[in-house]
Design a protein around this motif. Sequence first.
Motif, short mmCIF file in Angstrom:
data_model
loop_
_atom_site.label_atom_id
_atom_site.label_comp_id
_atom_site.label_asym_id
_atom_site.label_seq_id
_atom_site.Cartn_x
_atom_site.Cartn_y
_atom_site.Cartn_z
N VAL A 66 52.68 40.33 37.65
CA VAL A 66 53.27 41.08 36.53
C VAL A 66 53.88 42.39 37.03
CG1 VAL A 66 52.70 42.36 34.43
CG2 VAL A 66 51.83 40.05 34.74
N GLN A 67 53.22 43.04 37.98
CA GLN A 67 53.69 44.32 38.50
C GLN A 67 54.75 44.18 39.59
OE1 GLN A 67 52.70 46.54 36.32
NE2 GLN A 67 51.42 47.86 37.57
N GLY A 68 54.85 42.99 40.21
CA GLY A 68 55.70 42.82 41.38
C GLY A 68 57.18 42.99 41.08
N VAL A 69 57.87 43.75 41.92
CA VAL A 69 59.31 43.94 41.81
C VAL A 69 59.94 43.83 43.19
CG1 VAL A 69 59.24 45.39 39.75
CG2 VAL A 69 59.13 46.46 42.00
N ARG A 70 61.17 43.41 43.21
CA ARG A 70 62.00 43.44 44.43
C ARG A 70 63.02 44.55 44.25
NH1 ARG A 70 65.32 43.94 48.12
NH2 ARG A 70 65.95 42.26 49.54
N ASN A 99 85.45 72.73 50.63
CA ASN A 99 84.56 71.71 50.05
C ASN A 99 83.59 71.19 51.10
OD1 ASN A 99 85.73 71.93 47.57
ND2 ASN A 99 87.14 70.21 47.85
N ILE A 100 82.35 71.03 50.69
CA ILE A 100 81.32 70.53 51.59
C ILE A 100 80.89 69.14 51.09
CG2 ILE A 100 79.02 70.90 52.52
CD1 ILE A 100 79.41 73.87 51.95
N PRO A 101 81.03 68.10 51.90
CA PRO A 101 80.59 66.76 51.46
C PRO A 101 79.06 66.68 51.42
CG PRO A 101 81.31 66.70 53.74
CD PRO A 101 81.60 68.09 53.25
N VAL A 102 78.55 66.19 50.31
CA VAL A 102 77.11 66.03 50.13
C VAL A 102 76.79 64.56 49.99
CG1 VAL A 102 75.12 66.59 48.68
CG2 VAL A 102 76.93 68.27 49.00
N SER A 103 75.84 64.10 50.77
CA SER A 103 75.48 62.68 50.73
C SER A 103 75.02 62.28 49.34
CB SER A 103 74.37 62.38 51.75
OG SER A 103 74.82 62.68 53.05
N GLY A 104 75.40 61.07 48.92
CA GLY A 104 75.00 60.58 47.61
C GLY A 104 73.51 60.28 47.55
N ALA A 105 72.98 60.41 46.36
CA ALA A 105 71.56 60.13 46.16
C ALA A 105 71.29 58.64 46.29
CB ALA A 105 71.13 60.62 44.78
N ARG A 106 70.09 58.31 46.73
CA ARG A 106 69.68 56.91 46.87
C ARG A 106 68.71 56.55 45.75
NH1 ARG A 106 71.21 55.02 51.96
NH2 ARG A 106 69.89 53.19 51.71
N ASP A 107 68.86 55.34 45.27
CA ASP A 107 67.99 54.85 44.20
C ASP A 107 67.82 53.35 44.42
OD1 ASP A 107 66.43 54.71 41.95
OD2 ASP A 107 67.79 55.86 40.69
N TYR A 108 67.27 52.66 43.44
CA TYR A 108 67.12 51.21 43.59
C TYR A 108 67.14 50.54 42.23
CZ TYR A 108 62.25 51.96 42.21
OH TYR A 108 61.11 52.31 41.53
N ILE A 109 67.48 49.26 42.24
CA ILE A 109 67.43 48.41 41.05
C ILE A 109 66.17 47.55 41.17
CG2 ILE A 109 68.54 46.57 39.74
CD1 ILE A 109 71.21 47.49 40.87
N PRO A 110 65.22 47.65 40.22
CA PRO A 110 64.01 46.83 40.31
C PRO A 110 64.23 45.45 39.68
CG PRO A 110 63.81 48.39 38.49
CD PRO A 110 65.17 48.62 39.11
N LEU A 111 64.08 44.41 40.47
CA LEU A 111 64.14 43.04 39.96
C LEU A 111 62.71 42.51 39.83
CD1 LEU A 111 67.07 41.27 41.87
CD2 LEU A 111 67.04 42.11 39.53
N LYS A 112 62.30 42.21 38.61
CA LYS A 112 60.94 41.73 38.40
C LYS A 112 60.75 40.34 39.00
CE LYS A 112 58.30 43.35 35.82
NZ LYS A 112 57.16 44.28 36.01
N VAL A 113 59.63 40.14 39.67
CA VAL A 113 59.28 38.81 40.17
C VAL A 113 59.05 37.86 39.01
CG1 VAL A 113 57.60 37.50 41.52
CG2 VAL A 113 58.30 39.77 42.28
N ASN A 114 58.50 38.41 37.92
CA ASN A 114 58.25 37.60 36.72
C ASN A 114 58.98 38.25 35.55
OD1 ASN A 114 57.21 35.81 34.84
ND2 ASN A 114 55.34 37.01 34.55
#
Length: 454
Positions: free
Chosen positions: A236-240, A257-272
């Motif tokens: 139930v808790q598992g995500v990819r 102008n100073i280039p700033v690296s983009g923020a990192r995030d994620y998309i959680p795909l539920k196993v169930n």
Amino acid sequence: MKKFIETLKNIWSITELRNRILFTVFILAVFRFGSFVVLPGVNPEALAAAASQRGANDILGLINAFTGGAFNNAAVFALGIMPYITASIIIQLLGFAVPYFQRLQQKEGESGRKKINQITRFLTVLITLVQGGGYLLMIKSTPGAVDATLNPSIFWFSNLIILSTGTVFAMWLGEKITDRGIGNGISLLIMAGIIATLPRAFFAELQTQLNQTSIIVFILELVVLFIVVLASVLIVQGVRKIPIQFAKRMVGRSSGNIPVSGARDYIPLKVNAAGVMPIIFAQAIMFLPGSIAGFFSEEAANTGLLLQLQNWKSLPYNIIFFFLVVIFTYVYTALLVNPQQYAEYLKRQNAFIPGIKPGKSTQDFIDNLTTRVTLPGSIFLGLISIFPALVGGFGVNDAFAIFFGGTSLLIMVGVVLDTLQQVESHLLMRKYDGLVKSGRLKGRSGMQPIGTNM
């Protein structure tokens, strides 16, 4: 143990959280009280005697488990919250196929959700009238269940109104828990009904094992149940997590102008991602052989494959049931997870998956990954669905065996995790330690609570 007691003290010290918990307990007590108020003119002993001759895992036994015994008691909450669940599922499926409902769910925001809730309530009343009529017909056909001196018209009219009122009242109780209590109200009402049958099944199994074998066998059963619950929590808790990165942005004046690296995030795909819905759909299909058998003679219905498909412990039944759950898991996940919407959302947010081109390539990547992630989830759901039959084959009584898997176990695990996550949020907001020493409960943000509309 000291840590646990300290956490309980922290929970009780938060006035809002304490009031929400007490309110939830009070509403659940009212719901359970209504499960013992019998319909006028009905003899519940006759219904209980008829129910004892049925299996604990047939459709009527399943409804009785979800209503906490109110179905066999002929109580005012005999139909429980199930008509509302049926209406919610119908509306949710219409949201995938009918443009009007798609627009309400996805584009009209809060006003759309209010319209959907209103439509769901009206549909609940209609379903309750239909199911209530069928329930009263079943009561009428049970020998000795209805007072013979009662006028049939009065019996039908009054009890149909009472059953409908009971379902609407139960629906209102669930909404009040959601608004003023803790957790999802509809899910908690279902879980309360399921857990209400657990103590009787537990002590019946304990008595059986003490009479036939020894306490060691019963302890082994509890160990197996504990392992199954842990596995259910993991699935139930598992995500990819699919990593995503936002494009670089420029900070400062135009000349420097100073280039700033983009923020990192994620998309959680539920196993169930599909939750308990594949098991519910597959269970509905597996009830068809019993209905078909009613059109044949008793001799024809009790021979061959048709007889085996009416026995939830038989090998053909469980093989078909397993594959139906796997198939429905893929179908329902495909309806819930839309890779095209993910790809469009990432494009609008100026984000991308590292190493994957935006647009069609991103859509194909998410689609393929969802297919692979769903495989272990679907196999697990299939195993969970047939596990009660496996443990029942080893001598566990039917009433206790249903807690080893199926919808009962997954609903209880999901509702408990969701409720604990809300308690955890209250504790952390007020800078108390959470319910666990390391990490946090993840909740079920990607998994829709029972009885709610997307």
